[in-house]
Design an enzyme around this catalytic site. Structure first.
Site, mmCIF file in Angstrom:
data_model
loop_
_atom_site.group_PDB
_atom_site.id
_atom_site.type_symbol
_atom_site.label_atom_id
_atom_site.label_comp_id
_atom_site.label_asym_id
_atom_site.label_seq_id
_atom_site.Cartn_x
_atom_site.Cartn_y
_atom_site.Cartn_z
ATOM 1 N N HIS A 176 1.044 -1.285 -0.065
ATOM 2 C CA HIS A 176 0.116 0.085 -0.012
ATOM 3 C C HIS A 176 0.812 1.404 -0.084
ATOM 4 O O HIS A 176 0.249 2.246 0.385
ATOM 5 C CB HIS A 176 -1.088 0.120 0.980
ATOM 6 C CG HIS A 176 -1.868 -1.062 1.224
ATOM 7 N ND1 HIS A 176 -2.759 -1.487 2.124
ATOM 8 C CD2 HIS A 176 -2.454 -1.665 -0.055
ATOM 9 C CE1 HIS A 176 -3.591 -2.442 1.608
ATOM 10 N NE2 HIS A 176 -3.341 -2.765 0.183
ATOM 11 N N PRO A 223 -5.352 -10.110 18.672
ATOM 12 C CA PRO A 223 -6.036 -10.354 19.745
ATOM 13 C C PRO A 223 -7.371 -10.580 19.532
ATOM 14 O O PRO A 223 -8.243 -10.891 20.608
ATOM 15 C CB PRO A 223 -5.945 -8.521 20.593
ATOM 16 C CG PRO A 223 -5.443 -7.819 19.410
ATOM 17 C CD PRO A 223 -4.626 -8.436 18.252
ATOM 18 N N CYS A 267 6.636 12.970 -13.899
ATOM 19 C CA CYS A 267 7.341 11.820 -14.757
ATOM 20 C C CYS A 267 7.518 10.583 -13.833
ATOM 21 O O CYS A 267 7.786 9.504 -14.276
ATOM 22 C CB CYS A 267 8.949 12.390 -14.672
ATOM 23 S SG CYS A 267 9.690 12.399 -12.724
HETATM 24 P P1 NAD Z 1 -7.287 -3.285 10.019
HETATM 25 O O1 NAD Z 1 -7.766 -1.815 10.795
HETATM 26 O O2 NAD Z 1 -8.579 -3.622 8.924
HETATM 27 O O3 NAD Z 1 -7.390 -4.478 11.064
HETATM 28 C C1 NAD Z 1 -6.612 -4.235 12.084
HETATM 29 C C2 NAD Z 1 -6.323 -5.352 12.778
HETATM 30 O O4 NAD Z 1 -5.266 -5.565 13.632
HETATM 31 C C3 NAD Z 1 -7.489 -6.299 13.204
HETATM 32 O O5 NAD Z 1 -7.739 -7.675 12.890
HETATM 33 C C4 NAD Z 1 -7.162 -5.976 15.022
HETATM 34 O O6 NAD Z 1 -7.834 -7.214 15.552
HETATM 35 C C5 NAD Z 1 -5.845 -6.331 14.952
HETATM 36 N N1 NAD Z 1 -4.732 -5.629 15.962
HETATM 37 C C6 NAD Z 1 -5.274 -4.674 16.485
HETATM 38 N N2 NAD Z 1 -4.605 -4.283 17.574
HETATM 39 C C7 NAD Z 1 -3.342 -5.420 17.354
HETATM 40 C C8 NAD Z 1 -2.195 -5.855 18.105
HETATM 41 N N3 NAD Z 1 -1.843 -4.771 19.194
HETATM 42 N N4 NAD Z 1 -1.702 -6.844 17.932
HETATM 43 C C9 NAD Z 1 -1.942 -7.439 16.627
HETATM 44 N N5 NAD Z 1 -3.298 -7.229 15.979
HETATM 45 C C10 NAD Z 1 -3.840 -6.275 16.551
HETATM 46 O O7 NAD Z 1 -5.958 -3.360 9.217
HETATM 47 P P2 NAD Z 1 -5.669 -4.000 7.967
HETATM 48 O O8 NAD Z 1 -5.890 -5.468 8.136
HETATM 49 O O9 NAD Z 1 -4.143 -3.660 7.903
HETATM 50 O O10 NAD Z 1 -6.230 -3.153 6.831
HETATM 51 C C11 NAD Z 1 -6.527 -1.918 6.766
HETATM 52 C C12 NAD Z 1 -5.644 -1.009 5.652
HETATM 53 O O11 NAD Z 1 -5.281 0.084 6.616
HETATM 54 C C13 NAD Z 1 -4.608 -1.596 5.131
HETATM 55 O O12 NAD Z 1 -4.603 -1.679 4.040
HETATM 56 C C14 NAD Z 1 -3.319 -0.390 5.712
HETATM 57 O O13 NAD Z 1 -2.829 -0.011 4.542
HETATM 58 C C15 NAD Z 1 -3.967 0.691 6.193
HETATM 59 N N6 NAD Z 1 -3.574 1.205 7.730
HETATM 60 C C16 NAD Z 1 -2.133 1.325 7.838
HETATM 61 C C17 NAD Z 1 -1.746 1.956 8.989
HETATM 62 C C18 NAD Z 1 -0.195 1.948 9.328
HETATM 63 O O14 NAD Z 1 0.353 2.080 8.461
HETATM 64 N N7 NAD Z 1 0.375 1.666 10.503
HETATM 65 C C19 NAD Z 1 -2.678 2.295 9.892
HETATM 66 C C20 NAD Z 1 -3.997 2.028 9.689
HETATM 67 C C21 NAD Z 1 -4.530 1.458 8.517
#
Ligand code: NAD
Length: 265
Positions: free
Chosen positions: A122, A234, A133
Protein backbone atom coordinates in the site's frame (compact mmCIF):
# COMPACT_ATOMS: atom_id res chain seq x y z
CA UNK A 1 1.68 -28.55 23.41
CA UNK A 2 1.76 -24.83 24.25
CA UNK A 3 0.79 -22.67 21.25
CA UNK A 4 4.02 -20.69 21.48
CA UNK A 5 6.05 -23.94 21.41
CA UNK A 6 4.03 -25.08 18.41
CA UNK A 7 4.54 -21.77 16.56
CA UNK A 8 8.28 -21.73 17.37
CA UNK A 9 8.61 -25.32 16.13
CA UNK A 10 6.97 -24.42 12.82
CA UNK A 11 9.18 -21.33 12.38
CA UNK A 12 12.35 -23.28 13.17
CA UNK A 13 11.59 -25.74 10.37
CA UNK A 14 10.88 -22.92 7.89
CA UNK A 15 13.26 -22.27 5.02
CA UNK A 16 11.52 -19.27 3.44
CA UNK A 17 8.85 -17.94 5.74
CA UNK A 18 6.98 -14.74 4.93
CA UNK A 19 5.58 -12.24 7.42
CA UNK A 20 2.29 -10.72 6.33
CA UNK A 21 1.33 -7.69 8.39
CA UNK A 22 -1.40 -5.10 8.76
CA UNK A 23 -2.29 -2.08 10.84
CA UNK A 24 -2.47 -4.11 14.10
CA UNK A 25 1.31 -4.72 14.10
CA UNK A 26 1.80 -0.96 14.49
CA UNK A 27 -1.03 -0.40 16.99
CA UNK A 28 1.44 -0.64 19.87
CA UNK A 29 3.65 1.91 18.12
CA UNK A 30 0.80 4.36 18.72
CA UNK A 31 -0.70 4.22 15.21
CA UNK A 32 -4.42 3.41 15.45
CA UNK A 33 -5.77 0.78 13.09
CA UNK A 34 -8.54 1.84 10.73
CA UNK A 35 -11.33 -0.32 12.02
CA UNK A 36 -10.70 -0.77 15.77
CA UNK A 37 -12.23 1.61 18.34
CA UNK A 38 -10.37 4.96 18.17
CA UNK A 39 -9.40 4.19 14.56
CA UNK A 40 -9.36 6.73 11.78
CA UNK A 41 -12.82 5.84 10.46
CA UNK A 42 -14.35 6.92 13.79
CA UNK A 43 -13.07 10.46 13.24
CA UNK A 44 -13.19 10.88 9.46
CA UNK A 45 -15.48 9.54 6.75
CA UNK A 46 -13.84 7.41 4.01
CA UNK A 47 -16.13 9.25 1.55
CA UNK A 48 -14.39 12.51 2.49
CA UNK A 49 -10.74 11.49 2.48
CA UNK A 50 -10.39 7.91 1.23
CA UNK A 51 -9.93 8.53 -2.48
CA UNK A 52 -8.15 11.13 -4.60
CA UNK A 53 -11.45 12.58 -6.02
CA UNK A 54 -12.87 12.70 -2.46
CA UNK A 55 -9.76 14.49 -1.18
CA UNK A 56 -9.95 17.05 -4.00
CA UNK A 57 -13.67 17.62 -3.35
CA UNK A 58 -13.12 18.05 0.39
CA UNK A 59 -10.13 20.31 -0.22
CA UNK A 60 -12.48 22.62 -2.14
CA UNK A 61 -15.52 22.43 0.14
CA UNK A 62 -14.03 21.90 3.58
CA UNK A 63 -10.30 22.67 3.59
CA UNK A 64 -10.13 22.71 7.38
CA UNK A 65 -11.18 19.06 7.48
CA UNK A 66 -8.17 18.23 5.28
CA UNK A 67 -5.94 20.30 7.56
CA UNK A 68 -7.20 18.46 10.67
CA UNK A 69 -6.90 15.06 9.01
CA UNK A 70 -3.32 15.70 7.87
CA UNK A 71 -2.28 17.23 11.19
CA UNK A 72 -3.82 14.31 13.09
CA UNK A 73 -1.93 11.90 10.83
CA UNK A 74 1.37 13.79 11.22
CA UNK A 75 1.05 13.88 15.03
CA UNK A 76 0.45 10.13 15.17
CA UNK A 77 3.25 9.17 12.77
CA UNK A 78 5.92 11.49 14.18
CA UNK A 79 5.64 9.83 17.60
CA UNK A 80 5.67 6.27 16.30
CA UNK A 81 8.63 3.96 16.42
CA UNK A 82 9.17 0.27 15.75
CA UNK A 83 7.84 -1.97 18.53
CA UNK A 84 8.88 -5.49 19.65
CA UNK A 85 6.72 -7.06 16.94
CA UNK A 86 8.54 -5.23 14.12
CA UNK A 87 11.86 -6.02 15.79
CA UNK A 88 10.95 -9.70 16.12
CA UNK A 89 10.10 -9.92 12.41
CA UNK A 90 13.43 -8.27 11.52
CA UNK A 91 15.26 -10.72 13.79
CA UNK A 92 13.53 -13.67 12.08
CA UNK A 93 14.91 -12.38 8.78
CA UNK A 94 18.40 -11.93 10.25
CA UNK A 95 18.21 -15.55 11.49
CA UNK A 96 17.42 -16.72 7.95
CA UNK A 97 13.89 -17.86 8.85
CA UNK A 98 11.86 -15.10 7.24
CA UNK A 99 12.69 -14.36 3.61
CA UNK A 100 10.48 -11.30 3.18
CA UNK A 101 7.82 -9.12 4.74
CA UNK A 102 4.62 -8.21 2.94
CA UNK A 103 3.05 -5.28 4.71
CA UNK A 104 -0.15 -3.37 4.14
CA UNK A 105 1.17 -0.58 6.33
CA UNK A 106 2.44 2.75 5.07
CA UNK A 107 4.36 3.64 8.23
CA UNK A 108 7.84 2.38 7.25
CA UNK A 109 8.28 0.72 10.65
CA UNK A 110 9.40 -2.68 9.32
CA UNK A 111 12.24 -0.95 7.48
CA UNK A 112 13.07 1.11 10.60
CA UNK A 113 13.21 -2.13 12.59
CA UNK A 114 15.83 -3.54 10.20
CA UNK A 115 13.80 -5.75 7.86
CA UNK A 116 15.61 -5.84 4.51
CA UNK A 117 13.15 -7.33 2.04
CA UNK A 118 9.88 -5.49 2.54
CA UNK A 119 7.05 -5.32 0.02
CA UNK A 120 4.98 -2.27 0.96
CA UNK A 121 1.90 -3.12 -1.07
CA UNK A 122 0.00 0.00 0.00
CA UNK A 123 3.04 2.25 -0.46
CA UNK A 124 4.83 4.41 2.08
CA UNK A 125 4.17 7.77 3.64
CA UNK A 126 7.92 8.33 3.59
CA UNK A 127 8.22 8.21 -0.18
CA UNK A 128 7.07 10.78 -2.75
CA UNK A 129 5.91 10.13 -6.30
CA UNK A 130 6.18 12.72 -9.05
CA UNK A 131 2.87 13.59 -10.69
CA UNK A 132 4.69 14.51 -13.93
CA UNK A 133 7.40 11.90 -14.53
CA UNK A 134 6.36 9.19 -12.03
CA UNK A 135 9.77 9.10 -10.31
CA UNK A 136 9.68 7.89 -6.69
CA UNK A 137 12.08 9.14 -4.03
CA UNK A 138 12.45 8.69 -0.27
CA UNK A 139 11.52 11.48 2.13
CA UNK A 140 13.48 12.46 5.19
CA UNK A 141 11.14 11.95 8.17
CA UNK A 142 12.23 14.97 10.23
CA UNK A 143 12.15 17.35 7.25
CA UNK A 144 8.73 16.05 6.20
CA UNK A 145 7.22 16.58 9.66
CA UNK A 146 8.78 20.06 9.93
CA UNK A 147 7.30 21.16 6.60
CA UNK A 148 3.94 19.60 7.51
CA UNK A 149 3.75 21.56 10.76
CA UNK A 150 4.70 24.79 8.97
CA UNK A 151 1.84 24.22 6.53
CA UNK A 152 -0.82 22.90 8.91
CA UNK A 153 -0.37 24.22 12.47
CA UNK A 154 -1.83 27.68 11.89
CA UNK A 155 -5.60 27.10 11.73
CA UNK A 156 -6.52 30.72 10.99
CA UNK A 157 -3.84 31.23 8.34
CA UNK A 158 -4.32 27.86 6.61
CA UNK A 159 -4.81 27.91 2.86
CA UNK A 160 -5.30 24.72 0.86
CA UNK A 161 -2.38 25.86 -1.37
CA UNK A 162 -0.10 25.31 1.68
CA UNK A 163 -0.39 21.59 1.02
CA UNK A 164 1.78 21.84 -2.07
CA UNK A 165 4.66 23.01 0.17
CA UNK A 166 4.64 19.88 2.35
CA UNK A 167 6.35 17.64 -0.17
CA UNK A 168 9.47 18.63 -2.13
CA UNK A 169 9.22 19.00 -5.91
CA UNK A 170 10.73 16.35 -8.15
CA UNK A 171 14.10 16.93 -9.86
CA UNK A 172 12.07 17.36 -13.10
CA UNK A 173 10.25 20.26 -11.45
CA UNK A 174 6.96 18.36 -11.14
CA UNK A 175 4.70 18.40 -8.11
CA UNK A 176 4.73 15.24 -5.99
CA UNK A 177 2.25 13.31 -3.86
CA UNK A 178 2.75 10.79 -1.04
CA UNK A 179 3.43 7.38 -2.57
CA UNK A 180 0.55 5.73 -0.72
CA UNK A 181 -2.26 3.70 -2.25
CA UNK A 182 -5.68 5.29 -1.81
CA UNK A 183 -8.97 3.41 -2.26
CA UNK A 184 -9.48 2.59 -5.93
CA UNK A 185 -5.76 2.85 -6.82
CA UNK A 186 -3.49 -0.03 -7.84
CA UNK A 187 -1.50 -1.74 -5.13
CA UNK A 188 2.29 -1.80 -5.41
CA UNK A 189 4.76 -4.70 -5.64
CA UNK A 190 1.85 -7.13 -5.87
CA UNK A 191 3.69 -9.47 -8.22
CA UNK A 192 6.65 -9.73 -5.83
CA UNK A 193 4.27 -10.23 -2.91
CA UNK A 194 2.34 -13.02 -4.65
CA UNK A 195 5.59 -14.68 -5.73
CA UNK A 196 6.81 -14.68 -2.13
CA UNK A 197 3.44 -15.94 -0.97
CA UNK A 198 3.27 -18.89 -3.32
CA UNK A 199 6.91 -19.82 -2.60
CA UNK A 200 6.77 -19.61 1.20
CA UNK A 201 6.60 -22.61 3.52
CA UNK A 202 5.32 -20.67 6.54
CA UNK A 203 3.32 -17.45 6.77
CA UNK A 204 3.33 -15.43 9.96
CA UNK A 205 0.24 -13.20 9.92
CA UNK A 206 0.32 -10.23 12.26
CA UNK A 207 -2.42 -7.70 12.96
CA UNK A 208 -4.62 -7.72 9.91
CA UNK A 209 -8.37 -8.07 9.59
CA UNK A 210 -7.91 -9.49 6.09
CA UNK A 211 -10.65 -7.47 4.48
CA UNK A 212 -8.61 -5.24 2.15
CA UNK A 213 -8.07 -6.96 -1.21
CA UNK A 214 -6.04 -7.88 -3.18
CA UNK A 215 -3.42 -7.94 -0.36
CA UNK A 216 -5.72 -9.98 1.86
CA UNK A 217 -5.48 -12.85 -0.65
CA UNK A 218 -1.88 -13.58 0.44
CA UNK A 219 -2.67 -15.98 3.34
CA UNK A 220 -5.18 -17.95 1.22
CA UNK A 221 -2.56 -18.23 -1.56
CA UNK A 222 0.09 -19.40 0.89
CA UNK A 223 -2.33 -21.95 2.35
CA UNK A 224 -3.24 -23.30 -1.08
CA UNK A 225 0.48 -23.61 -1.91
CA UNK A 226 0.91 -25.79 1.19
CA UNK A 227 2.38 -23.32 3.69
CA UNK A 228 1.70 -23.51 7.43
CA UNK A 229 0.02 -20.41 8.83
CA UNK A 230 0.65 -18.79 12.22
CA UNK A 231 -1.52 -15.84 13.20
CA UNK A 232 -1.15 -13.32 16.02
CA UNK A 233 -4.13 -11.06 16.67
CA UNK A 234 -6.09 -10.18 19.83
CA UNK A 235 -9.29 -10.71 17.86
CA UNK A 236 -10.36 -13.39 15.44
CA UNK A 237 -9.91 -12.44 11.78
CA UNK A 238 -11.29 -14.08 8.67
CA UNK A 239 -8.22 -16.36 8.40
CA UNK A 240 -9.44 -18.66 11.22
CA UNK A 241 -10.33 -21.69 9.07
CA UNK A 242 -6.92 -21.86 7.35
CA UNK A 243 -4.62 -20.98 10.26
CA UNK A 244 -2.57 -23.75 11.96
CA UNK A 245 -1.67 -21.82 15.11
CA UNK A 246 -3.66 -18.84 16.38
CA UNK A 247 -2.08 -16.79 19.18
CA UNK A 248 -4.89 -14.61 20.50
CA UNK A 249 -2.99 -11.65 21.88
CA UNK A 250 -1.28 -8.45 20.78
CA UNK A 251 1.67 -8.65 18.40
CA UNK A 252 4.07 -6.77 20.69
CA UNK A 253 3.20 -9.15 23.56
CA UNK A 254 3.44 -12.36 21.56
CA UNK A 255 6.52 -11.73 19.41
CA UNK A 256 9.08 -11.42 22.25
CA UNK A 257 7.75 -14.67 23.79
CA UNK A 258 7.92 -16.42 20.45
CA UNK A 259 11.41 -15.04 19.74
CA UNK A 260 12.68 -16.23 23.12
CA UNK A 261 11.72 -19.79 22.14
CA UNK A 262 13.06 -19.51 18.59
CA UNK A 263 16.40 -18.13 19.77
CA UNK A 264 16.81 -20.61 22.63
CA UNK A 265 16.63 -23.70 20.40
P1 NAD B 1 -7.54 -3.25 9.95
O1 NAD B 1 -7.70 -1.94 10.65
O2 NAD B 1 -8.60 -3.68 9.01
O3 NAD B 1 -7.39 -4.42 11.03
C1 NAD B 1 -6.48 -4.34 12.08
C2 NAD B 1 -6.32 -5.71 12.67
O4 NAD B 1 -5.30 -5.63 13.64
C3 NAD B 1 -7.57 -6.27 13.34
O5 NAD B 1 -7.74 -7.61 12.97
C4 NAD B 1 -7.24 -6.14 14.82
O6 NAD B 1 -7.88 -7.13 15.61
C5 NAD B 1 -5.74 -6.31 14.81
N1 NAD B 1 -5.04 -5.70 15.93
C6 NAD B 1 -5.38 -4.61 16.65
N2 NAD B 1 -4.45 -4.37 17.58
C7 NAD B 1 -3.51 -5.33 17.45
C8 NAD B 1 -2.30 -5.61 18.12
N3 NAD B 1 -1.86 -4.86 19.12
N4 NAD B 1 -1.57 -6.69 17.73
C9 NAD B 1 -1.99 -7.49 16.70
N5 NAD B 1 -3.14 -7.26 16.04
C10 NAD B 1 -3.89 -6.19 16.41
O7 NAD B 1 -6.12 -3.23 9.26
P2 NAD B 1 -5.57 -3.94 7.96
O8 NAD B 1 -6.04 -5.35 7.92
O9 NAD B 1 -4.13 -3.67 7.91
O10 NAD B 1 -6.28 -3.20 6.74
C11 NAD B 1 -6.51 -1.84 6.76
C12 NAD B 1 -5.71 -0.96 5.80
O11 NAD B 1 -5.38 0.18 6.58
C13 NAD B 1 -4.39 -1.47 5.37
O12 NAD B 1 -4.49 -1.54 4.02
C14 NAD B 1 -3.35 -0.40 5.71
O13 NAD B 1 -2.85 0.14 4.51
C15 NAD B 1 -4.11 0.72 6.32
N6 NAD B 1 -3.57 1.22 7.61
C16 NAD B 1 -2.24 1.31 7.82
C17 NAD B 1 -1.76 1.78 9.04
C18 NAD B 1 -0.28 1.87 9.25
O14 NAD B 1 0.46 2.08 8.29
N7 NAD B 1 0.20 1.65 10.46
C19 NAD B 1 -2.65 2.15 10.04
C20 NAD B 1 -4.02 2.07 9.78
C21 NAD B 1 -4.47 1.59 8.55
Amino acid sequence: MDIYEKAAGILLKAKKAVAFTGAGVSAESGIPTFRDPGGIWEKFEPEEIGTVPALLRTAKNNPDLIRRFLLDTVKVFEKSKANPAHLGVAKLEALGIVASVITQNIDGLHIDAGSQTVFEVHGSLFRARCLSCGQRFPLDRAALFKRAHEALDDEAGFRIENMTRILPSCTCGGLTRPDVVMFGESVQQLEEAFQATTACDVMLILGTSGVVYPAAACPEQAYRAGAKLIEINPRESCFGPIVDVFIKTSAATAMPLLMQLVESR
